[in-house]
Design a protein around this motif. Sequence first.
Motif, PDB file in Angstrom:
ATOM      1  N   LYS A 176       7.281  -0.679   0.814  1.00  0.00           N
ATOM      2  CA  LYS A 176       6.308  -0.731   1.898  1.00  0.00           C
ATOM      3  C   LYS A 176       6.792  -0.210   3.345  1.00  0.00           C
ATOM      4  O   LYS A 176       8.006  -0.460   3.459  1.00  0.00           O
ATOM      5  N   THR A 200       7.026  -1.055   6.936  1.00  0.00           N
ATOM      6  CA  THR A 200       7.054  -2.019   8.100  1.00  0.00           C
ATOM      7  C   THR A 200       6.468  -1.827   9.647  1.00  0.00           C
ATOM      8  O   THR A 200       7.105  -0.814  10.356  1.00  0.00           O
ATOM      9  N   LYS A 237      -2.398  -3.236   1.626  1.00  0.00           N
ATOM     10  CA  LYS A 237      -1.396  -4.561   1.586  1.00  0.00           C
ATOM     11  C   LYS A 237      -0.250  -4.180   0.663  1.00  0.00           C
ATOM     12  O   LYS A 237       0.821  -4.517   0.807  1.00  0.00           O
ATOM     13  N   TYR A 286       3.449  -3.509   5.392  1.00  0.00           N
ATOM     14  CA  TYR A 286       3.482  -5.019   5.863  1.00  0.00           C
ATOM     15  C   TYR A 286       3.410  -4.893   7.324  1.00  0.00           C
ATOM     16  O   TYR A 286       4.099  -4.295   8.114  1.00  0.00           O
TER      17      TYR A 286
END
Length: 383
Positions: A122, A124, A154, A158
């Motif tokens: 992911k 950020t 998703k 994040y």
Amino acid sequence: MFHSSYIELSKSALQNNIDFIKQEIGPNVQFSSVIKGNAYGHGIEQYAILAQQCGVDHFSVFSADEAQRLLAVISKPATVLIMGYLDNEELKWAIQNDLEFFVFEQDRLTEAAKTARMLGKKATIHLEVETGMNRTGFAPHLLCSILDQLHNYKDAIYLKGVCTHFAGAESMQNHERIMEQLRLFNEQVSLVKAKGFDPEQIHTASSAATFFYPHTRLNLVRVGIMQYGFWPSPETYDFYSKQHPDKKDPLRRLINWKTHVMTLKQVKQGDYIGYGSSFKAPRDMVLAIVPVGYAWGYSRSLSNQGQVLICGQQVPVVGIVSMNVLTVDVTDVPDVQKGDEVVLLGKQKDKSISVASFAELSTQLNYELLTRLPMNIPRLIVD
């Protein structure tokens, strides 16, 4: 040392400033050390090491190259947040290295999701929203569709933070504009939460907003100029001092810029000094030739205006500041010798040359003067 000048950075001054700022914001607000612009001229590599020694564990940079320079020197785990330039080709590197970054346009959001999915890791992000600065950030009318996309991303993204940037919090003449920005920001944060997101960090405040508008601290502040010992503007210091009339300035400057007398020169009354005819000796004079000029960040506009410290005395720059040399009048300073220390910025004995006075003479802001100090001037850490 093989350099004509050098910069000293005081560890005790930085510790003082960070302790003061953290005390003011309290334990529930994250302190992010802004080190864009080569750490405001202090040197990313040297400053980052010093900052970690003083307890800093969160850094904000402008670009990927600044983040790369930071990562190369830090010795302890730290959060690194890229607030500005991050090319699409650099997204893979940023995500792999757990860097956080602002997202303020559709292209970066799409590419970040694509890259994260490719890496199986992911990204950020901090969602930057437009509130009136009109520089970067998603406009309010786009926010709903962006949040819908984030729901679809998703698995790849994040959403850690939501943020904006105030347009001139250092001056009360911008008060109404700042208040309107804050109102719009709160509306947009409410929308983010209504859409089912619960970001860890909500942030708006720079150094100026942190002290002018304490209610904007939220749970993270991005502090730049103040950690280096400078108030964002005279107005911000005046505001603080009125709230604390019994206290002296709580900030200490880290930076001392020094060189040495290269040689001495005697000139006769009536002789011109340096390029052109801007200064004519009003008497027989003794000059100290100093090996720093505009190529090293000493502005040419300080010609016949600047001041330096030699032997504990403040002496004037005479003649035109040239590329590599400036000339100062030491006629009234006894026993000046080749090799004597010259302070361009900072303290010597009980005298000082402040960045504020230096900047006023050269018509530069503190920020501009500091960030123009060349990267190849050595930065040395002192107590």
